[in-house]
Scaffold this active site. Structure first.
Site, PDB file in Angstrom:
ATOM      1  N   TRP A  73     -15.921  -3.673   0.098  1.00 19.69           N
ATOM      2  CA  TRP A  73     -14.595  -3.066   0.028  1.00 19.69           C
ATOM      3  C   TRP A  73     -13.523  -4.084  -0.353  1.00 19.69           C
ATOM      4  O   TRP A  73     -12.634  -3.775  -1.157  1.00 19.69           O
ATOM      5  CB  TRP A  73     -14.253  -2.401   1.362  1.00 19.69           C
ATOM      6  CG  TRP A  73     -14.827  -1.016   1.410  1.00 19.69           C
ATOM      7  CD1 TRP A  73     -16.013  -0.621   1.943  1.00 19.69           C
ATOM      8  CD2 TRP A  73     -14.236   0.153   0.827  1.00 19.69           C
ATOM      9  NE1 TRP A  73     -16.202   0.723   1.738  1.00 19.69           N
ATOM     10  CE2 TRP A  73     -15.125   1.222   1.061  1.00 19.69           C
ATOM     11  CE3 TRP A  73     -13.056   0.402   0.152  1.00 19.69           C
ATOM     12  CZ2 TRP A  73     -14.859   2.518   0.630  1.00 19.69           C
ATOM     13  CZ3 TRP A  73     -12.785   1.694  -0.283  1.00 19.69           C
ATOM     14  CH2 TRP A  73     -13.684   2.736  -0.046  1.00 19.69           C
ATOM     15  N   TRP A  98       0.841  -1.184   0.000  1.00 16.79           N
ATOM     16  CA  TRP A  98       0.000   0.000   0.000  1.00 16.79           C
ATOM     17  C   TRP A  98       0.883   1.244   0.000  1.00 16.79           C
ATOM     18  O   TRP A  98       2.048   1.193   0.405  1.00 16.79           O
ATOM     19  CB  TRP A  98      -0.934   0.006   1.206  1.00 16.79           C
ATOM     20  CG  TRP A  98      -1.880  -1.165   1.228  1.00 16.79           C
ATOM     21  CD1 TRP A  98      -1.765  -2.299   1.975  1.00 16.79           C
ATOM     22  CD2 TRP A  98      -3.059  -1.332   0.445  1.00 16.79           C
ATOM     23  NE1 TRP A  98      -2.803  -3.163   1.714  1.00 16.79           N
ATOM     24  CE2 TRP A  98      -3.627  -2.591   0.780  1.00 16.79           C
ATOM     25  CE3 TRP A  98      -3.721  -0.543  -0.502  1.00 16.79           C
ATOM     26  CZ2 TRP A  98      -4.793  -3.079   0.205  1.00 16.79           C
ATOM     27  CZ3 TRP A  98      -4.890  -1.019  -1.079  1.00 16.79           C
ATOM     28  CH2 TRP A  98      -5.414  -2.268  -0.729  1.00 16.79           C
ATOM     29  N   ASN A 125     -24.941   1.986  -5.619  1.00 10.80           N
ATOM     30  CA  ASN A 125     -23.971   0.893  -5.567  1.00 10.80           C
ATOM     31  C   ASN A 125     -22.905   0.993  -6.648  1.00 10.80           C
ATOM     32  O   ASN A 125     -21.727   0.704  -6.396  1.00 10.80           O
ATOM     33  CB  ASN A 125     -24.691  -0.454  -5.669  1.00 10.80           C
ATOM     34  CG  ASN A 125     -23.725  -1.613  -5.451  1.00 10.80           C
ATOM     35  OD1 ASN A 125     -23.103  -1.717  -4.400  1.00 10.80           O
ATOM     36  ND2 ASN A 125     -23.584  -2.466  -6.459  1.00 10.80           N
ATOM     37  N   TRP A 172      -7.918  -0.538   2.109  1.00 10.55           N
ATOM     38  CA  TRP A 172      -9.373  -0.601   2.010  1.00 10.55           C
ATOM     39  C   TRP A 172     -10.070  -0.329   3.342  1.00 10.55           C
ATOM     40  O   TRP A 172     -11.219   0.141   3.361  1.00 10.55           O
ATOM     41  CB  TRP A 172      -9.817  -1.952   1.449  1.00 10.55           C
ATOM     42  CG  TRP A 172      -9.445  -3.166   2.247  1.00 10.55           C
ATOM     43  CD1 TRP A 172      -8.336  -3.946   2.093  1.00 10.55           C
ATOM     44  CD2 TRP A 172     -10.190  -3.756   3.335  1.00 10.55           C
ATOM     45  NE1 TRP A 172      -8.332  -4.976   3.006  1.00 10.55           N
ATOM     46  CE2 TRP A 172      -9.457  -4.890   3.780  1.00 10.55           C
ATOM     47  CE3 TRP A 172     -11.393  -3.451   3.961  1.00 10.55           C
ATOM     48  CZ2 TRP A 172      -9.900  -5.697   4.827  1.00 10.55           C
ATOM     49  CZ3 TRP A 172     -11.837  -4.251   5.007  1.00 10.55           C
ATOM     50  CH2 TRP A 172     -11.096  -5.355   5.431  1.00 10.55           C
TER      51      TRP A 172
END
Length: 471
Positions: free
Chosen positions: A386, A309, A345, A363
């Site tokens: 997620w 990340w 959504n 996330w």
């Protein structure tokens, strides 16, 4: 005369409520109880938007009970101690409730059931929130499913849509000493940021039934074609009502099935089946969380534990939260969320992809923000959504799905109506051009809207390179 406590949780309805129905049949009187103990759900205590909905849904349930000369007995504090105290006060023989499936409530409820039974109290729980219990479906070798399609194939083959039970015409109720007022729980915000919520929603069982009728009458036939377009009313908006149990999935399945059979319309049948599949995704999310409880806080797919990340960037995260990224459909979704407590959504996937792929933020940063701001914040759905978008969850080909916010906006908001509603500073941009306002710098100079915070093409390549390094 025998008495059962009916412990309401996220089943805030009178119709199709198995615990209430069983208590009424087995006992002379019932005592409706709600115990507010958010810390027992740690580390995922209800967020601010969820608390707003809970306040109004509890008030609606209490109003419905008062029509039966009953009240919702509200308490605060340790649940087991509270239930024991009510049993002692009222002489109750039993405590009935409907099951939850998140890790903390599962463990808590097991302890409560064992303790009450040890006390000599009949403690029973029921299925009221899902079409299938998570332990009812398994692969051929007995292991849990990890991919949706075979899961839903097995579930759909076994699904029997039945008529839901009606709300009781009469309730024989007991009374206990006065407890908490719903207002005293402090669920509403001190600083009133919820004005948009009131305009957008009607919490409670009656509101859920209205929303279901609107969807069945006006949208189900076109659902497969319209559900991905955030500018229209093509979705059901039933998710918060399902989360708080104001309506059951079987009530929804029965309503859409009945309407489909009554109309004999192939289009309605197609729409009903497509929406039933979406209920299947909700089932799958709860199934995954039940079988893999650690996934609420860690990667379902362990190979992503080594994913590089980018490192937490508070400044980038804050711009994303504010809807100030410079990508119109991303910003529209995040502003819709802040104003109404809900997001379409399709747009949820776009804003999640942008955070996890283009900004390469973990996330969990997004999951926690959604948890606090969504009125339908559901741990199973939020976790699965997620992780699916981030690529760390249950998916056959996960990471290569990186949504381009420009092309997605052009495809699913071609006239720009959704963006213009939530990003009004761009109202002068026509049609698809609204999704690339930087391409008209002269017009953009006259409005206060930021330049894109990243290059989506470069960050996409960087994300894919990070994935290769992780492999």
């Amino acid at each position: 005369m025998s008495l059962a406590l009916v412990w309401f949780r996220r089943d805030l309805r009178l119709a199709d409520n198995p615990a209430l129905e069983a208590a009424r049949k087995a006992h002379d009187r019932v005592l409706p109880v709600y115990v507010y103990a958010p810390d027992e759900e740690a580390p995922w205590q209800p967020g601010a938007a969820s608390r707003w909905w809970l306040h109004h849904s509890l008030a609606a349930l209490d109003a419905a009970l008062r029509k039966h000369d009953a009240v919702l007995h509200v308490r605060r504090g340790d649940t087991l101690g509270t239930l024991r105290a009510l049993v002692a006060e009222t002489g109750a023989d039993a405590v009935y409730w409907n099951r939850l499936y998140e890790p903390a409530p599962v463990a808590r409820d097991a302890r409560i059931k064992q303790a009450l039974r040890t006390d000599g109290v009949d403690a029973k729980s029921f299925d009221a929130a899902l079409l299938f219990e998570p332990w009812e479906l398994a692969t051929g070798n007995g292991s849990p499913y990890k991919v949706f399609t075979p899961f839903w194939r097995a579930a759909r083959a076994r699904l029997e849509v039945r008529p839901p039970s009606a709300a009781p015409r009469k309730l024989d109720v007991a009374k206990a000493r006065r407890g908490e007022r719903i207002e005293s729980l402090g669920l509403l915000p001190e600083i009133r940021w919820d004005k948009g919520f009131h305009r957008a929603w009607e919490p409670g069982e009656a509101g859920a039934q209205k929303a279901l009728r609107r969807f069945v009458d006006d949208a189900i036939a076109d659902y497969p074609q319209r559900r991905d377009f955030p500018g229209g009313a093509g979705t059901s908006r039933l998710s918060p009502r399902l989360h708080f149990g104001e309506i059951s999935p079987m009530q929804i399945a029965w309503a859409i099935d009945e309407a489909s059979r009554a109309s004999r319309s192939a289009k309605r049948r197609e729409g009903s089946e497509a929406y039933l599949r979406e209920l299947g995704w909700r089932e799958f999310s709860h199934y995954l969380l039940y079988h893999f409880p650690a996934s609420a806080d860690s990667n379902l797919n362990p190979k992503f534990d080594a994913f590089p990340w980018a490192g937490r960037s508070p400044a980038q995260i804050e711009r994303w939260q504010r809807g100030d990224t410079g990508f119109p459909i991303v910003d529209a979704g995040l502003r819709e969320l802040w104003t109404t407590g809900w997001m379409h959504n399709r747009v949820r996937m776009l804003v999640a992809s942008f955070l996890t792929k283009n900004l390469r933020q973990h996330w969990l940063e997004g999951a926690r923000w959604f948890w606090d701001t969504l009125v339908d914040a559901d741990l199973a759905n939020n976790t699965q959504g997620w992780q699916w978008t981030a690529g760390t969850g249950a998916d056959a080909a996960p990471y290569f799905r990186i949504f381009n916010p420009v092309t997605q906006g052009e495809r699913f908001d071609p006239d720009g109506d959704y963006v213009r509603r939530w990003v009004p500073e761009l109202k002068a941009f026509a049609g698809k051009s609204i999704h690339q306002p930087w391409s008209d710098p002269r017009r953009l100079r006259n409005v206060r809207y930021p330049q894109p915070m990243v290059d989506v093409h470069a960050t996409r390549e960087a994300a894919l390179a990070a994935y290769k390094a992780c492999k």
